[in-house]
Design a protein around this motif. Structure first.
Motif, PDB file in Angstrom:
ATOM      1  N   UNK A 184       0.850  -1.203   0.000  1.00 27.27           N
ATOM      2  CA  UNK A 184       0.000   0.000   0.000  1.00 27.27           C
ATOM      3  C   UNK A 184       0.882   1.248   0.000  1.00 27.27           C
ATOM      4  N   UNK A 185       1.920   1.202   0.807  1.00 23.22           N
ATOM      5  CA  UNK A 185       2.818   2.362   0.901  1.00 23.22           C
ATOM      6  C   UNK A 185       3.472   2.678  -0.440  1.00 23.22           C
ATOM      7  N   UNK A 186       3.942   1.635  -1.119  1.00 19.49           N
ATOM      8  CA  UNK A 186       4.554   1.815  -2.453  1.00 19.49           C
ATOM      9  C   UNK A 186       3.582   2.526  -3.398  1.00 19.49           C
TER      10      UNK A 186
ATOM     11  N   UNK B 122       5.451  11.439   6.585  1.00 19.50           N
ATOM     12  CA  UNK B 122       4.993  10.695   7.741  1.00 19.50           C
ATOM     13  C   UNK B 122       3.729   9.948   7.332  1.00 19.50           C
ATOM     14  N   UNK B 123       3.439   8.848   7.994  1.00 15.84           N
ATOM     15  CA  UNK B 123       2.230   8.096   7.659  1.00 15.84           C
ATOM     16  C   UNK B 123       1.336   8.044   8.885  1.00 15.84           C
ATOM     17  N   UNK B 124       0.086   8.339   8.705  1.00 17.95           N
ATOM     18  CA  UNK B 124      -0.910   8.114   9.750  1.00 17.95           C
ATOM     19  C   UNK B 124      -1.606   6.809   9.391  1.00 17.95           C
ATOM     20  N   UNK B 125      -1.507   5.838  10.300  1.00 16.15           N
ATOM     21  CA  UNK B 125      -2.131   4.524  10.090  1.00 16.15           C
ATOM     22  C   UNK B 125      -3.132   4.340  11.225  1.00 16.15           C
ATOM     23  N   UNK B 126      -4.427   4.427  10.890  1.00 11.49           N
ATOM     24  CA  UNK B 126      -5.481   4.517  11.907  1.00 11.49           C
ATOM     25  C   UNK B 126      -6.587   3.485  11.701  1.00 11.49           C
ATOM     26  N   UNK B 127      -6.975   2.811  12.782  1.00 12.74           N
ATOM     27  CA  UNK B 127      -8.159   1.938  12.775  1.00 12.74           C
ATOM     28  C   UNK B 127      -9.286   2.691  13.462  1.00 12.74           C
ATOM     29  N   UNK B 128     -10.470   2.721  12.830  1.00 13.23           N
ATOM     30  CA  UNK B 128     -11.584   3.496  13.390  1.00 13.23           C
ATOM     31  C   UNK B 128     -12.924   2.856  13.068  1.00 13.23           C
ATOM     32  N   UNK B 129     -13.947   3.354  13.760  1.00 14.90           N
ATOM     33  CA  UNK B 129     -15.330   2.930  13.485  1.00 14.90           C
ATOM     34  C   UNK B 129     -15.966   4.076  12.700  1.00 14.90           C
ATOM     35  N   UNK B 130     -16.278   3.817  11.437  1.00 13.78           N
ATOM     36  CA  UNK B 130     -16.728   4.920  10.572  1.00 13.78           C
ATOM     37  C   UNK B 130     -18.254   5.068  10.550  1.00 13.78           C
TER      38      UNK B 130
ATOM     39  N   UNK C  43     -18.206  -3.100  16.649  1.00 16.79           N
ATOM     40  CA  UNK C  43     -18.183  -3.315  15.194  1.00 16.79           C
ATOM     41  C   UNK C  43     -16.752  -3.558  14.757  1.00 16.79           C
ATOM     42  N   UNK C  44     -16.616  -4.108  13.551  1.00 20.47           N
ATOM     43  CA  UNK C  44     -15.285  -4.337  12.992  1.00 20.47           C
ATOM     44  C   UNK C  44     -14.725  -3.000  12.494  1.00 20.47           C
ATOM     45  N   UNK C  45     -13.574  -2.571  13.017  1.00 16.33           N
ATOM     46  CA  UNK C  45     -13.053  -1.279  12.565  1.00 16.33           C
ATOM     47  C   UNK C  45     -12.500  -1.354  11.151  1.00 16.33           C
ATOM     48  N   UNK C  46     -12.510  -0.224  10.485  1.00 17.06           N
ATOM     49  CA  UNK C  46     -11.862  -0.122   9.187  1.00 17.06           C
ATOM     50  C   UNK C  46     -10.556   0.646   9.407  1.00 17.06           C
ATOM     51  N   UNK C  47      -9.738   0.769   8.369  1.00 16.64           N
ATOM     52  CA  UNK C  47      -8.498   1.524   8.591  1.00 16.64           C
ATOM     53  C   UNK C  47      -8.176   2.426   7.407  1.00 16.64           C
ATOM     54  N   UNK C  48      -7.366   3.443   7.688  1.00 19.40           N
ATOM     55  CA  UNK C  48      -6.789   4.229   6.600  1.00 19.40           C
ATOM     56  C   UNK C  48      -5.289   4.348   6.782  1.00 19.40           C
ATOM     57  N   UNK C  49      -4.619   4.533   5.668  1.00 24.35           N
ATOM     58  CA  UNK C  49      -3.179   4.803   5.662  1.00 24.35           C
ATOM     59  C   UNK C  49      -3.024   6.080   4.843  1.00 24.35           C
ATOM     60  N   UNK C  50      -2.536   7.135   5.495  1.00 21.05           N
ATOM     61  CA  UNK C  50      -2.479   8.443   4.825  1.00 21.05           C
ATOM     62  C   UNK C  50      -1.090   9.056   4.947  1.00 21.05           C
ATOM     63  N   UNK C  51      -0.527   9.521   3.826  1.00 20.30           N
ATOM     64  CA  UNK C  51       0.769  10.210   3.920  1.00 20.30           C
ATOM     65  C   UNK C  51       0.601  11.688   4.260  1.00 20.30           C
ATOM     66  N   UNK C  52       1.515  12.211   5.045  1.00 19.62           N
ATOM     67  CA  UNK C  52       1.533  13.639   5.396  1.00 19.62           C
ATOM     68  C   UNK C  52       2.967  14.102   5.192  1.00 19.62           C
ATOM     69  N   UNK C  53       3.156  15.154   4.442  1.00 18.81           N
ATOM     70  CA  UNK C  53       4.534  15.589   4.189  1.00 18.81           C
ATOM     71  C   UNK C  53       5.128  16.211   5.458  1.00 18.81           C
ATOM     72  N   UNK C  54       6.235  15.650   5.915  1.00 23.74           N
ATOM     73  CA  UNK C  54       6.925  16.122   7.125  1.00 23.74           C
ATOM     74  C   UNK C  54       8.419  16.032   6.902  1.00 23.74           C
ATOM     75  N   UNK C  55       9.081  17.183   6.939  1.00 23.38           N
ATOM     76  CA  UNK C  55      10.543  17.191   6.807  1.00 23.38           C
ATOM     77  C   UNK C  55      11.179  16.808   8.140  1.00 23.38           C
TER      78      UNK C  55
END
Ligand code: PMP
Length: 299
Positions: A79-81, A94-102, A111-123
């Motif tokens: 996924x990261x690639x 930086x990557x935010x990798x979060x499991x949540x109940x949407x 409930x079964x959580x879902x997840x997101x993987x999000x890039x954030x530009x951080x020097x």
């Protein structure tokens, strides 16, 4: 912020198109668990301490009562690639990798959580950047009320109150004591003190997150035969220390200027760990620990 592609609900979508219900347990009650993971771009992309972040996320999932295991390292890397390519990321991030109940549900959701993987530009940090700090009246949450070892969104509201107090006193960041009055941690980073050559950091029973960077710092210092003590630290010891620095995946190594001093200079021990940490995150040193996952991605 740029509208990057993120991975959410098993799809690559633009960040602005990733939605959750306003009545979801995560939006309403802060029910989520997450990791902030750094990727450093040099000749290759270096993900720092990925195995440890996945391990801690698994632990958080279990402790918060989500009956699910984190995706595998292989799945995560794939996924990261794809995210690097889709977003044409050619820099540190930086990557935010979060499991949540949407969906709509209560804080007691099973409930079964879902997840997101999000890039954030951080020097990465520069050693010239330091922060001022204020020791707050707000105390760190404790294990029997709200376990600080779980990296849960709602836990950050404790840091928020401390941050509001610190800002009202003109400081950049708070330092929190725990319920027993011992030095604990900042709102998003662990702390180290230097006094007469001795390095001190609050022990894991001081209501701190089991910080991965704290572990990195301890290993680097130990390898160079510095004397380190992990133990209870009093307010007096904190105030009388020669050097203070914070550490964390986001904070990296952040020098602290406790008493507002406009001629502040980074201390020698802080400079040492700052420089060594830079070498560790880009696999130029400390390779025996296998801290970095190297990715070769062609844009
Ligand atoms: N304490 C808190 C409260 C944090 O949010 C963080 C950031 N994750 C840290 C410490 C540092 O942890 P790590 O080194 O694993 O990023």
């Amino acid at each position: 912020m740029k509208n990057y592609y993120i991975y959410y609900n098993n799809k690559y979508v633009r960040q602005n198109d990733a939605t959750i219900s306003v009545l979801s347990a995560s939006a309403q009650f802060g029910l989520n668990v997450f990791e902030g993971i750094r990727v450093y771009k040099e000749d290759f992309y270096y993900v720092f301490r990925l195995d440890d972040h996945l391990k801690r996320l698994n632990n958080s999932l279990r402790l918060i009562g989500f009956d699910i295991k984190v995706i595998t390292k292989k799945e995560f890397i794939n996924i990261l690639r794809e995210l690097i390519i889709l977003n044409k990321i050619d820099t540190d991030f930086s990557i935010r990798f979060t499991y949540l109940i949407s969906e709509i549900d209560s804080w007691s959701s099973i409930k079964r959580p879902t997840f997101f993987i999000a890039p954030l530009i951080r020097k990465r940090n520069s050693s010239e950047t330091y922060k001022t700090m204020f020791l707050t009246k707000i105390r760190r949450i404790s294990k029997n009320a709200m376990n600080p070892k779980i990296k849960c969104g709602a836990n950050y509201i404790n840091g928020r109150y401390a941050m509001l107090e610190a800002k009202s006193k003109g400081a950049d960041l708070p330092m929190l004591k725990n319920k027993n009055g011992y030095i604990s941690e900042s709102s998003g980073a662990c702390v180290f003190l230097v006094k007469k050559g001795l390095i001190l950091t609050p022990s894991l029973d001081c209501d701190i997150l089991e910080s991965i960077t704290r572990d990195t710092v301890i290993k680097i210092f130990s390898d160079s035969n510095y004397k380190i003590e992990e133990r209870l630290i009093s307010e007096t010891e904190f105030k009388e220390s020669d050097e203070i620095f914070l550490c964390g995946s986001a904070a990296e190594i952040t020098p602290i200027n406790l008493i507002k001093n406009n001629n502040f200079k980074i201390g020698v021990t802080t400079k040492f760990i700052f420089d060594e940490y830079q070498l560790a995150i880009t696999a130029k040193k400390y390779n025996m620990y296998s801290w970095t996952t190297k990715l070769d991605v062609k844009l």
